[in-house]
Enzyme design. Structure first.
Site, PDB file in Angstrom:
ATOM      1  N   GLU A  77       9.750   8.683 -16.732  1.00 50.29           N
ATOM      2  CA  GLU A  77       8.324   8.988 -17.102  1.00 50.29           C
ATOM      3  C   GLU A  77       7.882   8.832 -18.392  1.00 50.29           C
ATOM      4  O   GLU A  77       6.465   8.383 -18.749  1.00 50.29           O
ATOM      5  CB  GLU A  77       8.379  10.696 -16.806  1.00 50.29           C
ATOM      6  CG  GLU A  77       8.334  11.216 -15.363  1.00 50.29           C
ATOM      7  CD  GLU A  77       8.660  12.495 -15.191  1.00 50.29           C
ATOM      8  OE1 GLU A  77       7.599  13.476 -15.383  1.00 50.29           O
ATOM      9  OE2 GLU A  77       9.634  13.164 -15.187  1.00 50.29           O
ATOM     10  N   HIS A 132       0.649  -1.043  -0.243  1.00 47.68           N
ATOM     11  CA  HIS A 132       0.061  -0.019   0.157  1.00 47.68           C
ATOM     12  C   HIS A 132       1.051   1.399   0.319  1.00 47.68           C
ATOM     13  O   HIS A 132       0.427   2.240   0.511  1.00 47.68           O
ATOM     14  CB  HIS A 132      -1.029   0.023   1.088  1.00 47.68           C
ATOM     15  CG  HIS A 132      -1.768  -1.225   1.558  1.00 47.68           C
ATOM     16  ND1 HIS A 132      -2.875  -1.412   0.955  1.00 47.68           N
ATOM     17  CD2 HIS A 132      -1.350  -2.451   2.166  1.00 47.68           C
ATOM     18  CE1 HIS A 132      -3.234  -2.809   1.176  1.00 47.68           C
ATOM     19  NE2 HIS A 132      -2.477  -3.278   1.900  1.00 47.68           N
ATOM     20  N   SER A 180      14.174  22.066 -16.086  1.00 46.12           N
ATOM     21  CA  SER A 180      13.054  22.761 -16.291  1.00 46.12           C
ATOM     22  C   SER A 180      13.417  24.293 -16.899  1.00 46.12           C
ATOM     23  O   SER A 180      14.359  24.782 -16.487  1.00 46.12           O
ATOM     24  CB  SER A 180      12.066  23.007 -15.141  1.00 46.12           C
ATOM     25  OG  SER A 180      11.252  24.179 -15.087  1.00 46.12           O
ATOM     26  N   LYS A 206      15.122  22.086 -10.891  1.00 47.50           N
ATOM     27  CA  LYS A 206      14.422  20.868 -11.300  1.00 47.50           C
ATOM     28  C   LYS A 206      15.604  20.108 -11.977  1.00 47.50           C
ATOM     29  O   LYS A 206      16.188  20.331 -12.749  1.00 47.50           O
ATOM     30  CB  LYS A 206      13.516  21.208 -12.135  1.00 47.50           C
ATOM     31  CG  LYS A 206      12.148  21.690 -11.530  1.00 47.50           C
ATOM     32  CD  LYS A 206      11.500  20.903 -10.323  1.00 47.50           C
ATOM     33  CE  LYS A 206      10.806  19.681 -10.907  1.00 47.50           C
ATOM     34  NZ  LYS A 206       9.494  19.877 -11.675  1.00 47.50           N
TER      35      LYS A 206
END
Ligand code: ARG
Length: 463
Positions: free
Chosen positions: A295, A161, A282, A288
């Site tokens: 991804e 979980h 970024s 970033k």
């Protein structure tokens, strides 16, 4: 494109030329030219067989084989003029052959149809791609085993979980990924068996009246056997569907791994670092460093799932035998192949470069009461029923939450508040090392088991 060229190969019964848009709309040469090598390979084998069967003379065969060799060179040199009027890769190459060697070129199609030709081309093409994909999968699997061996004793929290559950070794976690890929490679190899069957000889749908020797063409092309039924041979694309299904599963596995990598590279987890070369920045936020590769792989799942559904739907209502619908099999299949190959390549490059932050992982396991089950098991060994020991440990954890203390940070007298069965030896089971080492059976997380599993994995890989 002259009308004459348009009608050269099937124009005999037509009294007007194809509508210009219909010609564009029905053409496949824009994408199926990708299979030019397999088309030539199939044609050369077919001509060789026809000569052995006495349908072509040896001179005719030689002219065809050589002409096709030259066409291959023209294509590879970028000199070949592809024509939409000639519809597909098959007719483009055949028409060029006739340009080059005259009437003998027109004999190549004896005892053959584009229906068995295209089915053969796709299978040859997919077989070649499967070999490359198999290599990339194996490279990734090897990288996982090497990393798992290095990290056999690295402790991290295991999750259920997404909550800290029990300590595991990072090596063990990596081997879970390895198992997923091992099954993917099995599926790939199993699929290859059904891909590697030869439709050629089925002709349009019913076979041919020429004395063809299918076994010979089959041998020349390295197929494991012929498709047994001509109607089935030209019509079914189940092998492509099967490939897309295993691709969907494999990319799903890579997507699950990606999800963990994305989480773990976040500042909040900080379990691993990805080298800069697998990340991007970024344009607005200078701090970033984004895990773009995982991804993007996660995102690729959608398109391969789509291709699987596209092919299933393409097939579902087709009556026997060949229908033009089947021309739609190629783009999804090509893209499934490219996507899988790309994802595997990116992963095979990236996995060996992962840098685990071992102290952060260890601390995360320590903070999450990850050894609570070990304490419960300890009490069971002291004669307490598991449900009761569960209750006792639950209270000890509540106390720890309240006091901001892990179980292993509590004193013996503190722990004994919850059960007088707890003795000095409890601290052996409450350590993270004690916890993982105790799970010392096949498939367990103990460092020794991880090392043994790596050795078995290496044997499995070379098989
Ligand atoms: N371009 C076609 C395909 O991809 C080749 C076979 C065409 N056969 C036919 N009878 N029109 O399926």
């Amino acid at each position: 494109m002259s009308d004459q060229q348009q009608n050269q190969l099937w124009g005999g019964r037509f009294s007007e030329s194809t509508d210009a848009f219909v010609q564009e709309f029905t053409a496949s040469v824009g994408f199926d030219r990708r299979m030019y090598r397999q088309d030539i390979q199939g044609s050369q084998a077919h001509a060789t067989m026809l000569a052995e069967a006495g349908v072509l003379t040896d001179d005719e065969r030689d002219a065809i084989v050589q002409g096709l060799d030259e066409i291959r060179a023209e294509i590879e040199a970028g000199e070949f003029q592809w024509s939409v009027a000639l519809e597909d890769v098959h007719m483009n190459i055949e028409a060029r052959l006739t340009d080059k060697i005259g009437i003998t070129g027109k004999k190549l199609h004896t005892g053959r149809s584009r229906n068995d030709q295209v089915a053969t081309d796709i299978r040859l093409w997919l077989r070649d791609e499967i070999a490359l994909i198999d290599g990339e999968m194996t490279r990734l699997m090897t990288g996982l085993l090497d990393l798992a061996e290095r990290e056999a004793a690295t402790i991290m929290p295991g999750f259920t979980h997404l909550q800290t559950a029990q300590p595991v070794t990072f090596g063990h976690h990596l081997l879970a990924w390895f198992e997923m890929l091992k099954r993917d490679r099995e599926r790939l190899r199993d699929c290859r068996k059904r891909v590697n069957r030869m439709p050629l000889g089925a002709a349009a749908l019913a076979g041919t009246t020429y004395p063809i020797i299918r076994e010979r063409t089959c041998e020349l092309l390295g197929f494991d056997g012929v498709c047994e039924n001509s109607l089935d041979a030209v019509s079914d694309r189940d092998f492509a569907i099967e490939f897309c299904a295993l691709t969907a599963l494999c990319v799903t596995h890579l997507s699950r791994i990606s999800e963990e990598l994305v989480l773990w590279t976040s500042a909040q987890f900080n379990f691993i670092d990805l080298p800069d070369r697998f990340c991007t920045g970024s344009s607005i936020m200078p701090q970033k460093k984004n895990p773009d590769v995982p991804e993007l792989v996660r995102g690729k799942t959608g398109r391969v799932n789509g291709h699987l559904i596209a092919l299933l739907t393409l097939m579902k209502s087709q009556p026997l035998a060949y229908n033009k619908d089947n021309q739609e099999d190629k783009e999804p299949l090509y893209d499934a192949v490219d996507t899988l190959a790309g994802c595997l390549r990116a992963f095979a490059d990236m996995i060996p470069a992962l840098e685990p932050n071992r102290e952060v992982m260890r601390e995360a396991a320590r903070r999450g009461f990850a050894t609570a089950t070990d304490l419960a098991d300890y009490l069971v060994r002291k004669g307490i029923a598991f449900r009761d020991s569960h209750e006792i440990v639950g209270k000890a954890v509540a106390h720890g939450v309240d006091q901001k203390k892990d179980l292993s940070d509590m004193s013996l007298s503190e722990l004994r508040q919850f059960s007088d069965q707890i003795d000095e030896d409890v601290f052996e089971v409450l350590t993270l090392e004690g916890s993982v080492s105790a799970r010392n059976h096949i498939g367990g997380t103990a460092p020794d088991q991880v090392r043994a599993a790596v050795a078995r994995g290496r044997d499995a890989i070379s098989g």
